[in-house]
Design a protein around this motif. Structure first.
Motif, PDB file in Angstrom:
ATOM      1  N   GLU A 311       0.819  -1.215   0.000  1.00 43.25           N
ATOM      2  CA  GLU A 311       0.000   0.000   0.000  1.00 43.25           C
ATOM      3  C   GLU A 311       0.851   1.263   0.000  1.00 43.25           C
ATOM      4  N   PHE A 312       2.148   1.146   0.398  1.00 39.72           N
ATOM      5  CA  PHE A 312       3.056   2.281   0.367  1.00 39.72           C
ATOM      6  C   PHE A 312       3.786   2.399  -0.970  1.00 39.72           C
ATOM      7  N   TRP A 313       3.640   1.376  -1.811  1.00 42.48           N
ATOM      8  CA  TRP A 313       4.348   1.356  -3.099  1.00 42.48           C
ATOM      9  C   TRP A 313       3.425   0.685  -4.121  1.00 42.48           C
TER      10      TRP A 313
END
Length: 421
Positions: A311-313
């Motif tokens: 979710e961060f990338w």
């Protein structure tokens, strides 16, 4: 013509196997010798099966069907797997005499203090199951493989598997710490092993325990000469029986597999890495069919960043098996819910083309040499397991063991440098 090439390749690899087994039976402890036996099973044995039973139809896997029917692909595959042992021989140093490994001082105060920790970790899978959202699901063997876990249970199963890995590592350490009566100690620990196997529900854990216990018995001198040959035959028979029971009860019925052709295809995909390797070679030969990965080194980039939350990338690469599976079915790279089993040898080809044929074997050599430099029995065993797993699985499938191996090596080297300093 192809059958002659396959036969000659199989004979060559079998001669290499006889050399390996002969050295091991005499007590030589080169890591690559153990790794070669795994290599032989997954890369050489399929050649014999092709000669006896023919090439599988691969009805379910269109990519395998396409690549396995190409003569040039099969020819290059035979040459490649014939050269791999030569690369290993040239890049790993075979001991001229039996090397004595450093071992733990079981009377050391620090080692004695670790015993309670290891004994606690033996039972941690039971604790993890009791705290799971639905403990009753684990009463059925292979619950995860049967798709019984959903929602919270599915997410929590990661914790359970981690606890099983810790328990298995504890079993290995406790056996290594023993100086005598190891067979009796194995029997005492067998109930815990059974629980770990049952909870995990995968065949890989059986293979890891079998290799670890076999190596420990060999290293402690219990398996030498004729006993070593007998143990190999017995291990092969027992694992084959276990696998057959596993397949018939967990996969064949649910997938509707009820004839020889489908069973044979399933066995070849599970216990061979020839199909995925030929597919990688085929896509390198004919790039117009489509590449497996989107850019060079893409799956290795995932290995370096696997613990970064997706979710961060948003564009984070997938594990290699995702790319391979999608390519086999002619789909865009995306996770479809499962993946074929892969090897570092063909993963290197998929990422780096023909140059990958050198990178893959050299990575295995590097792992073996790095572990051997520590000259310690625990590191040796871990190196055998890690190098062997690289031949049959993607890194994501055994990342915990790999990183533990790295930490142990760095810790041991740091400790030795302090003693020298």
């Amino acid at each position: 013509m192809l059958q002659i090439i396959d036969f000659l390749t199989f004979v060559w690899l079998s001669l290499c196997l006889l050399f390996v087994i002969s050295r091991l039976s005499k007590g030589y402890n080169d890591v690559i010798l153990f790794v070669y036996m795994v290599y032989y099973i997954f890369f050489a044995t399929p050649l014999l099966l092709d000669l006896v039973f023919g090439i599988p139809n691969y009805y379910i896997y269109p990519g395998f069907r396409d690549s396995s029917g190409d003569f040039l692909t099969a020819y290059i595959y035979s040459i490649y797997i014939s050269v791999v042992p030569v690369i290993w021989l040239l890049t790993t140093k075979l001991n001229k005499k039996q090397r004595k490994l450093d071992s733990f001082d079981v009377n050391n105060r620090f080692i004695k203090r670790t015993y309670p920790i290891f004994y606690f970790l033996l039972f941690i899978p039971i604790i993890a199951v009791l705290f799971s959202p639905n403990p009753m699901l684990y009463l059925e063997y292979g619950a995860a493989a049967n798709g019984l876990f959903i929602n919270e249970s599915e997410s929590y199963h990661f914790v359970v598997n981690l606890s099983v890995n810790l328990s298995v590592i504890s079993i290995i350490c406790l056996l290594i710490f023993r100086d005598n009566k190891i067979p009796k100690y194995i029997i005492l620990l067998s109930p815990i092993m059974f629980i770990c196997i049952w909870i995990n529900g995968k065949r890989a854990i059986v293979a890891v325990l079998a290799v670890a216990i076999g190596y420990i018995l060999w290293n402690k001198g219990y398996l030498r000469g004729v006993k070593f040959y007998i143990s190999i035959v017995l291990a092969a028979i027992i694992f084959a029986l276990f696998t057959s029971i596993y397949q018939f009860n967990l996969r064949y019925e649910s997938l509707g597999i009820n004839n020889f052709s489908d069973i044979y295809e399933n066995i070849r995909v599970d216990f061979g890495r020839d199909a995925v390797t030929k597919f990688s070679i085929n896509r390198t030969l004919y790039p117009e069919k489509g590449e497996i990965v989107e850019f060079a080194g893409q799956s290795f980039l995932f290995d370096l960043t696997m613990y970064v939350p997706r979710e961060f990338w948003a564009n984070k690469p997938w594990p290699y098996a995702v790319y391979m599976t999608a390519a086999i079915f002619g789909l865009p790279p995306d996770y479809i819910g499962w993946g074929v089993t892969t090897s570092i040898l063909e993963e290197a080809i998929s990422n780096f083309g023909w140059f990958g044929m050198l990178i893959g074997p050299l990575m295995v050599s590097l792992i073996c040499r790095w572990g051997e430099r520590c000259n310690h029995e625990l590191i040796y065993l871990m190196t055998v397991l890690v190098a062997s797993l690289f031949l049959v699985l993607q890194l994501a499938a055994f990342a915990n063991m790999f990183f533990l191996w790295v930490i142990l090596i760095l810790t041991l080297r740091k400790r030795k440098s302090k003693l020298v300093g």
